[in-house]
Motif scaffolding. Structure first.
Motif, PDB file in Angstrom:
ATOM      1  N   GLU A 297     -30.004  -1.540   5.716  1.00 19.14           N
ATOM      2  CA  GLU A 297     -29.443  -0.559   4.667  1.00 19.14           C
ATOM      3  C   GLU A 297     -30.561   0.256   3.931  1.00 19.14           C
ATOM      4  OE1 GLU A 297     -27.369  -1.006  -0.005  1.00 19.14           O
ATOM      5  OE2 GLU A 297     -27.161  -2.560   1.621  1.00 19.14           O
ATOM      6  N   VAL A 298     -31.806  -0.502   3.414  1.00 16.43           N
ATOM      7  CA  VAL A 298     -32.958   0.120   2.952  1.00 16.43           C
ATOM      8  C   VAL A 298     -33.455   1.216   3.851  1.00 16.43           C
ATOM      9  CG1 VAL A 298     -34.992  -0.123   1.767  1.00 16.43           C
ATOM     10  CG2 VAL A 298     -33.233  -1.528   1.241  1.00 16.43           C
ATOM     11  N   LEU A 299     -33.909   0.791   5.090  1.00 19.11           N
ATOM     12  CA  LEU A 299     -34.563   1.566   6.187  1.00 19.11           C
ATOM     13  C   LEU A 299     -33.633   2.554   6.817  1.00 19.11           C
ATOM     14  CD1 LEU A 299     -36.822  -1.357   7.801  1.00 19.11           C
ATOM     15  CD2 LEU A 299     -37.160   0.113   5.750  1.00 19.11           C
ATOM     16  N   GLY A 300     -32.295   2.538   6.717  1.00 23.67           N
ATOM     17  CA  GLY A 300     -31.523   3.482   7.162  1.00 23.67           C
ATOM     18  C   GLY A 300     -31.045   4.469   6.109  1.00 23.67           C
ATOM     19  N   SER A 301     -31.573   4.263   4.877  1.00 26.70           N
ATOM     20  CA  SER A 301     -30.951   5.332   3.934  1.00 26.70           C
ATOM     21  C   SER A 301     -31.497   6.568   3.848  1.00 26.70           C
ATOM     22  CB  SER A 301     -31.426   4.627   2.437  1.00 26.70           C
ATOM     23  OG  SER A 301     -33.189   4.425   2.421  1.00 26.70           O
ATOM     24  N   ASP A 302     -30.855   7.700   3.156  1.00 28.19           N
ATOM     25  CA  ASP A 302     -31.335   8.909   3.067  1.00 28.19           C
ATOM     26  C   ASP A 302     -32.895   9.080   2.651  1.00 28.19           C
ATOM     27  OD1 ASP A 302     -29.002   9.576   4.033  1.00 28.19           O
ATOM     28  OD2 ASP A 302     -28.352   9.980   2.195  1.00 28.19           O
ATOM     29  N   GLY A 303     -33.556   9.854   3.485  1.00 26.25           N
ATOM     30  CA  GLY A 303     -35.015  10.212   3.266  1.00 26.25           C
ATOM     31  C   GLY A 303     -35.979   9.345   3.889  1.00 26.25           C
ATOM     32  N   VAL A 304     -35.292   8.170   4.535  1.00 28.32           N
ATOM     33  CA  VAL A 304     -36.364   7.323   5.013  1.00 28.32           C
ATOM     34  C   VAL A 304     -36.621   7.700   6.478  1.00 28.32           C
ATOM     35  CG1 VAL A 304     -36.963   4.917   5.576  1.00 28.32           C
ATOM     36  CG2 VAL A 304     -35.746   5.367   3.241  1.00 28.32           C
ATOM     37  N   THR A 305     -37.758   8.074   7.049  1.00 30.65           N
ATOM     38  CA  THR A 305     -37.842   8.332   8.387  1.00 30.65           C
ATOM     39  C   THR A 305     -38.772   7.249   9.057  1.00 30.65           C
ATOM     40  OG1 THR A 305     -40.020   9.654   7.802  1.00 30.65           O
ATOM     41  CG2 THR A 305     -37.776  10.746   7.703  1.00 30.65           C
ATOM     42  N   SER A 306     -38.688   7.213  10.527  1.00 32.04           N
ATOM     43  CA  SER A 306     -39.617   6.328  11.091  1.00 32.04           C
ATOM     44  C   SER A 306     -41.016   6.456  10.794  1.00 32.04           C
ATOM     45  CB  SER A 306     -39.473   6.706  12.575  1.00 32.04           C
ATOM     46  OG  SER A 306     -39.794   7.943  13.046  1.00 32.04           O
TER      47      SER A 306
ATOM     48  N   ASP B 170     -40.933 -12.599  -2.043  1.00 40.43           N
ATOM     49  CA  ASP B 170     -41.377 -11.260  -1.457  1.00 40.43           C
ATOM     50  C   ASP B 170     -40.724 -11.264   0.050  1.00 40.43           C
ATOM     51  OD1 ASP B 170     -42.751  -9.090  -0.770  1.00 40.43           O
ATOM     52  OD2 ASP B 170     -44.674  -9.966  -0.517  1.00 40.43           O
ATOM     53  N   VAL B 171     -40.733  -9.755   0.457  1.00 36.17           N
ATOM     54  CA  VAL B 171     -40.173  -9.614   1.685  1.00 36.17           C
ATOM     55  C   VAL B 171     -41.258  -8.491   2.208  1.00 36.17           C
ATOM     56  CG1 VAL B 171     -38.446  -8.531   3.367  1.00 36.17           C
ATOM     57  CG2 VAL B 171     -37.726 -10.033   1.229  1.00 36.17           C
ATOM     58  N   ARG B 172     -41.837  -9.131   3.437  1.00 39.95           N
ATOM     59  CA  ARG B 172     -42.680  -8.185   4.272  1.00 39.95           C
ATOM     60  C   ARG B 172     -42.215  -7.748   5.705  1.00 39.95           C
ATOM     61  NH1 ARG B 172     -46.467  -6.008   0.885  1.00 39.95           N
ATOM     62  NH2 ARG B 172     -46.869  -7.450  -0.975  1.00 39.95           N
ATOM     63  N   LEU B 173     -42.743  -6.833   6.095  1.00 36.72           N
ATOM     64  CA  LEU B 173     -42.332  -6.264   7.290  1.00 36.72           C
ATOM     65  C   LEU B 173     -43.607  -6.528   8.386  1.00 36.72           C
ATOM     66  CD1 LEU B 173     -40.816  -2.682   7.063  1.00 36.72           C
ATOM     67  CD2 LEU B 173     -39.779  -4.972   6.908  1.00 36.72           C
ATOM     68  N   LYS B 174     -43.491  -7.579   9.430  1.00 40.85           N
ATOM     69  CA  LYS B 174     -44.630  -7.988  10.093  1.00 40.85           C
ATOM     70  C   LYS B 174     -44.763  -6.832  11.189  1.00 40.85           C
ATOM     71  CE  LYS B 174     -43.168 -11.975  11.483  1.00 40.85           C
ATOM     72  NZ  LYS B 174     -43.048 -13.316  12.177  1.00 40.85           N
ATOM     73  N   GLN B 175     -43.775  -6.821  12.079  1.00 42.64           N
ATOM     74  CA  GLN B 175     -43.854  -5.454  13.082  1.00 42.64           C
ATOM     75  C   GLN B 175     -42.854  -4.743  13.145  1.00 42.64           C
ATOM     76  OE1 GLN B 175     -44.227  -7.860  16.661  1.00 42.64           O
ATOM     77  NE2 GLN B 175     -46.116  -8.581  16.407  1.00 42.64           N
TER      78      GLN B 175
ATOM     79  N   SER C 233     -45.928   3.943   8.062  1.00 45.72           N
ATOM     80  CA  SER C 233     -47.265   4.502   7.303  1.00 45.72           C
ATOM     81  C   SER C 233     -47.405   3.326   6.323  1.00 45.72           C
ATOM     82  CB  SER C 233     -47.023   5.862   6.808  1.00 45.72           C
ATOM     83  OG  SER C 233     -45.867   5.940   5.661  1.00 45.72           O
ATOM     84  N   ALA C 234     -48.329   3.777   5.502  1.00 43.96           N
ATOM     85  CA  ALA C 234     -48.647   3.105   4.406  1.00 43.96           C
ATOM     86  C   ALA C 234     -47.700   2.837   3.239  1.00 43.96           C
ATOM     87  CB  ALA C 234     -50.285   3.258   3.911  1.00 43.96           C
ATOM     88  N   ASP C 235     -46.823   3.993   3.106  1.00 48.00           N
ATOM     89  CA  ASP C 235     -46.087   4.233   2.219  1.00 48.00           C
ATOM     90  C   ASP C 235     -44.726   3.193   2.440  1.00 48.00           C
ATOM     91  OD1 ASP C 235     -47.452   6.507   1.447  1.00 48.00           O
ATOM     92  OD2 ASP C 235     -46.115   7.925   2.731  1.00 48.00           O
ATOM     93  N   ARG C 236     -44.862   2.515   3.212  1.00 51.39           N
ATOM     94  CA  ARG C 236     -43.696   1.555   3.524  1.00 51.39           C
ATOM     95  C   ARG C 236     -43.758   0.515   2.244  1.00 51.39           C
ATOM     96  NH1 ARG C 236     -44.740  -1.884   8.912  1.00 51.39           N
ATOM     97  NH2 ARG C 236     -46.563  -2.870   8.399  1.00 51.39           N
ATOM     98  N   SER C 237     -44.796   0.405   1.545  1.00 47.19           N
ATOM     99  CA  SER C 237     -44.874  -0.854   0.567  1.00 47.19           C
ATOM    100  C   SER C 237     -43.673  -0.698  -0.423  1.00 47.19           C
ATOM    101  CB  SER C 237     -46.200  -0.684  -0.070  1.00 47.19           C
ATOM    102  OG  SER C 237     -46.419   0.618  -0.837  1.00 47.19           O
TER     103      SER C 237
ATOM    104  N   ARG D  53     -37.944  -2.446  -2.394  1.00 48.08           N
ATOM    105  CA  ARG D  53     -36.634  -2.351  -2.757  1.00 48.08           C
ATOM    106  C   ARG D  53     -35.826  -3.353  -1.852  1.00 48.08           C
ATOM    107  NH1 ARG D  53     -35.741   3.785  -0.589  1.00 48.08           N
ATOM    108  NH2 ARG D  53     -33.403   2.960  -0.881  1.00 48.08           N
ATOM    109  N   ILE D  54     -36.562  -3.709  -0.611  1.00 45.26           N
ATOM    110  CA  ILE D  54     -35.961  -4.552  -0.045  1.00 45.26           C
ATOM    111  C   ILE D  54     -35.893  -6.036  -0.637  1.00 45.26           C
ATOM    112  CG2 ILE D  54     -35.876  -6.125   2.150  1.00 45.26           C
ATOM    113  CD1 ILE D  54     -36.934  -3.582   3.551  1.00 45.26           C
ATOM    114  N   THR D  55     -37.199  -6.377  -1.405  1.00 47.19           N
ATOM    115  CA  THR D  55     -37.186  -7.696  -2.204  1.00 47.19           C
ATOM    116  C   THR D  55     -36.236  -7.618  -3.268  1.00 47.19           C
ATOM    117  OG1 THR D  55     -39.528  -7.635  -1.461  1.00 47.19           O
ATOM    118  CG2 THR D  55     -38.700  -8.863  -3.290  1.00 47.19           C
TER     119      THR D  55
END
Length: 294
Positions: A125-134, A166-171, A139-143, A148-150
């Motif tokens: 939901e968060v990574l597929g929301s409007d304004g979020v690109t690959s 906490d929730v982190r993206l590993k890969q 990039s470092a902006d994914r913090s 938001r995910i947390t």
């Protein structure tokens, strides 16, 4: 049976009852006292605690921060470039009563299954929301996205008695079926950049070569001009010297010119002459012979 034996059996029974009514709560644990499956008390402070033997049971839960690795989840950002995200979460059992009521006897295994069922939809939901690109995800902006995910996962996990720390993206990778196309596109871009660099290099080489050729022509032309001027000045000076010599002694000048003519005409490879003896060419030779005869 003797009185001593009865006393010993009674003592063992008392000790067994006492030990059955005492349990230890470790500082890394929380405990629930259950009676016929119903929660009677909560033991969160470390140390000794008591329960009714044979009637009440104790269930302990880990109070430390735990880790959960989620299965890779495929997401589609707003630029429609699909990605496979591998994440992990850190969580703890915040409310053991609520946790027991939500997951029952399944314990942590059941809780992690339900927590993973919360995390994966939140990540999509968060990574597929409007304004979020690959590019944002990579990039470092994914913090900010992880925050938001947390926050959303924490709110949804509260009814389970869990606190998502906490929730982190590993890969973050491309789907397997897109790798070949992506590599081909990257290869084509690099080949195009290489071709542009080669073209710019050849253009620069042509400019340098043209400038070098022009400089060469200018230098040769200037040197030829200087040589012609020098040669002309030398010829002029030579002619002036000849003119001065001719004016000073005409007979000597004629004699000198005759000697030069003899030297050029009479050579080892061309010494045969057929000329009339009375020709003026032999005037000085005749004079020499006459002088020698006298």
């Amino acid at each position: 049976m003797t009185k001593g034996t009865i006393s010993l059996i009674a003592l063992v029974g008392v000790l067994f009852v006492i030990l059955s009514s005492v349990f230890i709560v470790d500082e890394r644990e929380k405990a629930l006292v259950l009676q016929f499956g119903q929660i009677k008390s909560v033991k969160e402070e470390p140390g000794l605690a008591f329960k009714v033997p044979f009637i009440q049971d104790v269930v302990k839960y880990d109070d430390r921060i735990l880790a959960l690795d989620t299965v890779p989840t495929e997401v589609t950002p707003s630029d429609d470039r699909r990605l496979v995200v591998d994440a992990f979460a850190r969580y703890r059992v915040a409310d053991v009563v609520q946790f027991r009521q939500a997951v029952g006897v399944g314990g942590l295994r059941a809780a992690e299954d339900r927590l993973e069922g919360i995390l994966n939809p939140v990540i999509r939901e968060v990574l597929g929301s409007d304004g979020v690109t690959s590019n944002t995800i990579l990039s470092a902006d994914r913090s900010s996205l992880m925050q938001r995910i947390t926050a959303q996962a924490r709110a949804r996990a509260m009814p389970l008695g869990l606190e998502v720390v906490d929730v982190r993206l590993k890969q973050t990778n491309l789907p397997e079926q897109n790798l070949d196309a992506t590599f081909s596109r990257m290869r084509a871009e690099r080949e195009r950049e290489a071709a542009d660099e080669i073209a710019r290099g050849e253009e620069a080489a042509l400019r340098v070569r043209a400038q070098a050729d022009r400089t060469k022509v200018e230098l040769v032309s200037e040197a030829q001009k200087t040589a012609d001027i020098t040669r002309g000045e030398a010829d002029a000076r030579r002619n002036a010297i000849f003119a001065d010599a001719y004016g000073a002694d005409e007979e000597f000048f004629e004699f000198r010119r005759s000697l030069d003519a003899y030297e050029k005409a009479i050579r080892s490879d061309n010494s045969t002459l057929v000329i009339n003896p009375d020709n003026a060419f032999f005037d000085y030779l005749k004079s020499d012979q006459g002088a020698a005869a006298n």
